[in-house]
Design an enzyme around this catalytic site. Sequence first.
Site, PDB file in Angstrom:
ATOM      1  N   CYS A 181      34.723  -4.629 -36.951  1.00 48.61           N
ATOM      2  CA  CYS A 181      36.065  -5.125 -37.279  1.00 48.61           C
ATOM      3  C   CYS A 181      36.072  -6.132 -38.421  1.00 48.61           C
ATOM      4  CB  CYS A 181      36.705  -5.732 -36.032  1.00 48.61           C
ATOM      5  SG  CYS A 181      36.703  -4.603 -34.623  1.00 48.61           S
ATOM      6  N   ASN A 230      44.411  -1.135 -32.228  1.00 51.45           N
ATOM      7  CA  ASN A 230      43.206  -1.691 -32.835  1.00 51.45           C
ATOM      8  C   ASN A 230      42.489  -0.570 -33.581  1.00 51.45           C
ATOM      9  OD1 ASN A 230      40.621  -2.631 -33.408  1.00 51.45           O
ATOM     10  ND2 ASN A 230      40.415  -3.761 -31.494  1.00 51.45           N
ATOM     11  N   HIS A 274      42.077  -9.850 -37.983  1.00 51.23           N
ATOM     12  CA  HIS A 274      41.867  -8.540 -37.384  1.00 51.23           C
ATOM     13  C   HIS A 274      42.846  -8.354 -36.230  1.00 51.23           C
ATOM     14  CE1 HIS A 274      40.225  -5.235 -35.212  1.00 51.23           C
ATOM     15  NE2 HIS A 274      39.674  -5.982 -34.272  1.00 51.23           N
TER      16      HIS A 274
END
Length: 335
Positions: free
Chosen positions: A120, A289, A259
């Site tokens: 990420c 996500n 993120h």
Amino acid sequence: MYHASRIRSNAAITAIGTYVPERVLTNADLEQMVDTSDEWITRRTGIRERRIASESQYASHLAAAAVRNLAARWNKPIDDVDCILTATSTSDAVFPSVSALVQAELGIRTAAAVDLQAACAGFVTGLQMANGLILSGLYRKVLVIAADTLSKVTDYTDRTTCILFGDGAGAVLVEAQPDGEPPAFLAGGSSTDGRIGHHVYLSSLASELRGTPITRNGKLIQNGPEVYRWAVEHVPEAVRTTLDTCGMSPEQIDWFVPHSANLRMIAAICERIGIPYERTLTSAERFGNTSAATIPLALDLAVRDGRLTRGDTLLLHGFGGGLTQAGLLLKWTLT
């Protein structure tokens, strides 16, 4: 320990593009698959829907589509790109790289092609590397891409993880700027704590990580509470460290772009930093996500609706698998 410093730079972001697959997986759809509810998912994560790649779509397809979107919207030729960096955890194959497949698909004549695996934190890491490569004089025009198809490594019988993840891609063009132009990349930093990297992993060859047995089922496995605790404790400190290198306070940031793992997590991080949640750019609500792709997706949503404008000061911060984090303070140079 998170280390940050001012950045020498002669580069800037000159175009952005994104792509998400057509199929939408809503919270209501997930209610039919596992024991969960739209209310629970929304309250705990802020996610309402996510996009799912088709059976024949892989990271390289999403990445190439994002670059095509970039080229068309900003009227940018890409056949002379001299380096392609792709942040991905779900490459089509171990090799050739996603970057190599993008190079072939788009007919880019001569370019270095390298994939990055920082989960990420991959997109921000890619921006840091692009700036350094341009500053070195080795390259002048670098594509930084983030693309992941996490649906292909998600266990849809595990209600703790399947509610989170989606597929998507984002790309930016980073180019060398003429002498005398003010720097766009101001400061950055990174840190990793691999000692606890087993809290979120995607298995491959090994059956253990530093002595900790892992499940080798080819699916993403996450200890959510531990990752949440790590992020809320360590990300605010890292953000403040990046700001301190430029003598800046949270009030001087126009937009915080973390993120988009979980909007409740982001709200907790913002509270600890002292940045109002209203000054964050996120993508999780619409796309879930998407690992490395969450930050470019969030940036492009804000470009499209006019929130993000030329001259804004942004603090990008990726964090996740590794456990790795990377931050970048920059001036937005697109109109």
